[in-house]
Enzyme design. Structure first.
Site, PDB file in Angstrom:
ATOM      1  N   TYR A   1      18.685 -30.990  37.154  1.00  0.00           N
ATOM      2  CA  TYR A   1      18.663 -30.658  38.581  1.00  0.00           C
ATOM      3  C   TYR A   1      20.054 -30.357  39.135  1.00  0.00           C
ATOM      4  O   TYR A   1      20.179 -29.874  40.265  1.00  0.00           O
ATOM      5  CB  TYR A   1      18.014 -31.785  39.391  1.00  0.00           C
ATOM      6  CG  TYR A   1      16.585 -32.081  39.029  1.00  0.00           C
ATOM      7  CD1 TYR A   1      15.832 -31.199  38.244  1.00  0.00           C
ATOM      8  CD2 TYR A   1      15.960 -33.249  39.457  1.00  0.00           C
ATOM      9  CE1 TYR A   1      14.524 -31.480  37.903  1.00  0.00           C
ATOM     10  CE2 TYR A   1      14.645 -33.535  39.123  1.00  0.00           C
ATOM     11  CZ  TYR A   1      13.938 -32.652  38.339  1.00  0.00           C
ATOM     12  OH  TYR A   1      12.630 -32.938  37.999  1.00  0.00           O
TER      13      TYR A   1
ATOM     14  N   HIS B   1      12.477 -34.978  29.278  1.00  0.00           N
ATOM     15  CA  HIS B   1      12.061 -33.994  30.280  1.00  0.00           C
ATOM     16  C   HIS B   1      10.966 -33.061  29.751  1.00  0.00           C
ATOM     17  O   HIS B   1       9.948 -32.850  30.409  1.00  0.00           O
ATOM     18  CB  HIS B   1      13.277 -33.178  30.727  1.00  0.00           C
ATOM     19  CG  HIS B   1      13.119 -32.567  32.080  1.00  0.00           C
ATOM     20  ND1 HIS B   1      14.181 -32.383  32.940  1.00  0.00           N
ATOM     21  CD2 HIS B   1      12.043 -32.101  32.741  1.00  0.00           C
ATOM     22  CE1 HIS B   1      13.743 -31.832  34.064  1.00  0.00           C
ATOM     23  NE2 HIS B   1      12.450 -31.644  33.957  1.00  0.00           N
TER      24      HIS B   1
END
EC number: 1.1.1.307
Length: 324
Positions: free
Chosen positions: A54, A116
């Site tokens: 992010y 992830h």
């Protein structure tokens, strides 16, 4: 500023508790991230869902530090997550990646560290490009790295032993991968994070995971809304869930917003949610989705909107076979 009562929590199989409603850090821009995290903590949020990819963990950490320094919250009252990116699946890179995250967050540990995506890509040194995204150091070509998932998982287990991560989990995994993983692991995943909204309910995956005492967190709870600013054609061509007649009708019946109904559709079934909002009022509304009950007819009507429509599809970006 509008405030709301902190979200109730559910117990993970590791013994720790995770709030049912958190604040998502995906697409939280660097110029506002620190202030937004600080405001969210003041509003009552305790779960913050982040990731290396992010590209805002330093700013997220600044917001956390400010709130702790001002005595608004203690570190042990927060539940901070991050996610291991695809580039760092090799066992020699797993701890390195988490240490970078902890340095950026200015924390000694994370409460939950996910894998992830269940796929390894060619590593890129942190000093060369961080976060690397889907960049593999060879122009625009995406390259796979031959690293078995179980090897990566065992490296995550060591992070728990070292106290760097309180719990570990998985994201974007299929039932088949979970089936394989839990038969070879020492520490069971505490959570699975998946795209989950009325257009993609994945009922069999949800049932399988819950049967194995693995907590589900749903991301992109508002469906295409999360992807409109990315100019994703599939999202642009799909009716907005916040304006869907069934959702609006149920919202009107309960005196709630469509967003609250979409979030309650998940939390009422034990699924944690991580919406993000820039508006203080909507932040409070999102947190207040436990104080009403949807009827079984409501739940069924929402479930019937399912059309197996996925928006987060890595194959569309670089032919990456996560869900194919």
């Amino acid at each position: 500023m509008s405030t709301a009562t902190a979200s109730p929590a559910v117990k993970l199989n590791s013994g720790y508790e995770i709030p049912l409603v958190g604040f998502g850090c995906w697409k939280l821009t660097n110029d506002v991230a620190s202030d937004q995290i600080y405001r969210a903590i003041k509003s009552g949020y305790r779960l913050f869902d982040g990731a290396e990819d992010y590209a805002n963990e330093q700013e997220v950490g600044e917001g956390i530090k400010r709130a702790i320094k001002e005595g608004i919250v203690k570190r042990e009252e927060l539940f901070i997550t991050s996610k291991l990116w695809n580039s760092f699946h090799d066992k020699k890179n797993v701890e390195v990646a988490l240490m970078k995250t902890l340095s950026d967050l200015n924390l000694d540990y994370v409460d939950l560290f996910y894998i992830h995506f269940p796929i390894a890509q060619k590593p890129v040194p942190i000093e060369k490009k961080y976060p690397p995204g889907f960049y593999c150091g060879d122009g625009d070509k995406w390259s796979i790295e031959e690293v078995p998932l179980l090897d990566t998982w065992r490296a995550l287990e060591k992070l728990v032993d070292q106290g760097l991560a309180k719990s570990i989990g998985i994201s974007n995994f299929s039932a088949q991968l979970i089936y394989d993983l839990i038969r070879g692991c020492t520490i069971k995943p505490v959570a699975l994070q998946i795209e989950h909204h009325p257009y993609l309910t994945q009922p069999k995956l949800v049932e399988y995971v819950q049967l194995h005492d693995i907590q589900i967190t749903g991301y992109s709870s508002f469906g295409p809304q999360s992807f409109l600013e990315m100019d994703l054609k599939r999202a642009l061509d799909t009716p907005v869930l916040l304006e869907e007649p069934t959702v609006k009708s149920i919202a009107d019946k309960h005196g709630k917003s469509p967003a609250q109904v979409l979030l309650r559709y998940q939390t009422q079934r034990g699924i944690a949610v991580i919406p993000r909002s820039n508006s203080p009022d909507r932040m409070a509304q999102n947190l207040s989705v436990i104080d009403f009950e949807l009827t079984q007819d409501d739940l069924q009507a929402i479930a019937e909107l399912d059309c197996n429509l996925r928006f987060n599809e890595p194959w569309d970006f670089s032919n990456i076979p996560v869900f194919v």
